[in-house]
Design a protein around this motif. Structure first.
Motif, short mmCIF file in Angstrom:
data_model
loop_
_atom_site.label_atom_id
_atom_site.label_comp_id
_atom_site.label_asym_id
_atom_site.label_seq_id
_atom_site.Cartn_x
_atom_site.Cartn_y
_atom_site.Cartn_z
N MET A 1 5.23 21.66 7.97
CA MET A 1 4.72 20.32 8.25
C MET A 1 4.53 19.56 6.93
N PRO A 2 5.00 18.32 6.84
CA PRO A 2 4.82 17.62 5.57
C PRO A 2 3.34 17.35 5.30
N GLY A 3 2.93 17.40 4.01
CA GLY A 3 1.54 17.13 3.66
C GLY A 3 1.26 15.64 3.66
N ARG A 4 0.03 15.27 3.29
CA ARG A 4 -0.32 13.83 3.21
C ARG A 4 0.48 13.21 2.08
N PRO A 5 0.97 11.96 2.25
CA PRO A 5 1.67 11.34 1.13
C PRO A 5 0.69 11.05 0.01
N ARG A 6 1.20 10.92 -1.18
CA ARG A 6 0.36 10.58 -2.32
C ARG A 6 -0.26 9.21 -2.06
N ALA A 7 -1.55 9.08 -2.27
CA ALA A 7 -2.23 7.80 -2.01
C ALA A 7 -2.63 7.15 -3.33
N ILE A 8 -2.26 5.89 -3.49
CA ILE A 8 -2.60 5.13 -4.69
C ILE A 8 -3.48 3.96 -4.28
N LEU A 9 -4.63 3.84 -4.92
CA LEU A 9 -5.50 2.68 -4.66
C LEU A 9 -5.36 1.70 -5.82
N ILE A 10 -4.99 0.46 -5.49
CA ILE A 10 -4.89 -0.59 -6.50
C ILE A 10 -6.10 -1.52 -6.35
N LEU A 11 -6.89 -1.63 -7.39
CA LEU A 11 -7.98 -2.62 -7.40
C LEU A 11 -7.33 -3.92 -7.84
N GLY A 12 -7.32 -4.90 -6.94
CA GLY A 12 -6.48 -6.09 -7.17
C GLY A 12 -7.25 -7.37 -7.39
N GLY A 13 -6.65 -8.45 -6.92
CA GLY A 13 -7.24 -9.77 -7.11
C GLY A 13 -6.45 -10.59 -8.12
N THR A 14 -5.29 -10.07 -8.52
CA THR A 14 -4.43 -10.77 -9.49
C THR A 14 -3.00 -10.79 -8.95
N ARG A 15 -2.20 -11.69 -9.51
CA ARG A 15 -0.78 -11.73 -9.11
C ARG A 15 -0.09 -10.41 -9.43
N GLU A 16 -0.43 -9.84 -10.60
CA GLU A 16 0.21 -8.59 -11.02
C GLU A 16 -0.10 -7.46 -10.05
N ALA A 17 -1.32 -7.46 -9.51
CA ALA A 17 -1.69 -6.39 -8.57
C ALA A 17 -0.83 -6.49 -7.31
N SER A 18 -0.58 -7.71 -6.83
CA SER A 18 0.25 -7.89 -5.64
C SER A 18 1.68 -7.45 -5.92
N GLU A 19 2.16 -7.80 -7.10
CA GLU A 19 3.53 -7.43 -7.47
C GLU A 19 3.65 -5.90 -7.62
N LEU A 20 2.63 -5.31 -8.18
CA LEU A 20 2.61 -3.86 -8.34
C LEU A 20 2.65 -3.18 -6.97
N ALA A 21 1.85 -3.68 -6.02
CA ALA A 21 1.83 -3.10 -4.66
C ALA A 21 3.22 -3.22 -4.05
#
Ligand code: NAP
Length: 245
Positions: A1-21
């Motif tokens: 059974m596949p495990g949980r996918p890697r989870a990344i939390l982005i603390l955002g509020g900027t244009r760069e954060a949206s682009e990164l997501a």
């Protein structure tokens, strides 16, 4: 059974954060969650999962990281979002989750710029020339620092119309997000007879107001950044992505 996918939390509020997501969402092996403080009425969300609102300090963030199985924390908040960055560093250290910070370079003074560089908001208020018509490109929570300058007139740009009038004796509001063109900023400054711009040295986009001030020969009171958060920082999205295996 596949495990949980890697989870990344982005603390955002900027244009760069949206682009990164958006760019991280291209990877199929990653779950991307972005977080916003919820300061604006219509937050700009984008690719991946989103959550809105504070975590409840370091404790709340640490709990969230644990409960959501976050493997990597990315701080892509605004360079002046000092508290969130400190909380991120502390929560990363408590939980052992790696923290990467995206920190865009500060703006550099160029030929033709007339900058008065100050260390903090209160210094900016003090540095305003007497009788100035000052354009404030600051968050609404920072306007009160100028309340004592009753000799000045303020043109205040805010994303949302505030429930209460700003605590300034003489001011007018310009409602809208920054990010027009240099020409539209010049037009705005001319139409309001702006004689001085107050800005934080945010770096990155929203530079049009600085270019407009240069073109018009208007001084900019430039507020220096707080110290960078501890831990590895990356100046560009590409550099940060290259550091994530
Ligand atoms: P701040 O003073 O560093 O943070 C204050 C509190 O707001 C934090 O302790 C946290 O609450 C909550 N918070 C901040 N960013 C958050 C996020 N991305 N997700 C969830 N909660 C968050 O931040 P600020 O200067 O008020 O800025 C708030 C947000 O606006 C930031 O996300 C930043 O990227 C964005 N922004 C700020 C500026 C600016 O000039 N400062 C400009 C453009 C955008 P808890 O302690 O409850 O977790």
């Amino acid at each position: 059974m596949p495990g949980r996918p890697r989870a990344i939390l982005i603390l955002g509020g900027t244009r760069e954060a949206s682009e990164l997501a958006r760019r991280l969402c291209r990877r199929e092996d990653v779950r991307v969650i972005s977080s916003l403080a919820g300061r604006t009425m219509k937050p700009l969300t984008g690719a991946g999962e989103w959550r809105i609102g504070g975590f409840g300090g370091v404790e709340g963030l640490s709990t969230y990281l644990h409960d959501e199985g976050v493997n990597t924390l990315i701080d892509a908040t605004h360079p002046f979002a000092e508290t969130m960055s400190l909380h991120a560093a502390e929560a990363a250290s408590r939980t052992g989750i790696p923290l990467l910070t995206l920190l865009r370079p500060a703006w550099e003074r160029r030929t033709g710029d007339s900058w008065i560089e100050v260390g903090a908001l209160k210094d900016a208020a003090f540095a305003l020339p007497e009788g100035a018509r000052a354009f404030l490109a600051l968050g609404s929570q920072h306007i009160a620092a100028f309340a004592e300058r009753t000799d000045a007139h303020f043109i205040v740009r805010m994303v949302d119309r505030p429930a209460k009038a700003p605590p300034l004796s003489s001011c007018e509001l310009v409602i809208g997000r920054p990010g027009g063109t240099t020409a539209s900023e010049i037009e705005l400054f001319r139409s309001h007879s702006v004689t001085c711009v107050v800005s934080r040295n945010s770096g990155g986009g929203s530079y049009e107001k600085i270019e407009a001030a240069r073109e018009l020969g208007i001084p900019v009171i430039m507020i220096a950044r707080p110290a960078p958060p501890p831990g590895p920082t990356y100046a560009t999205i590409d550099a940060l992505l290259a550091a994530i295996d």
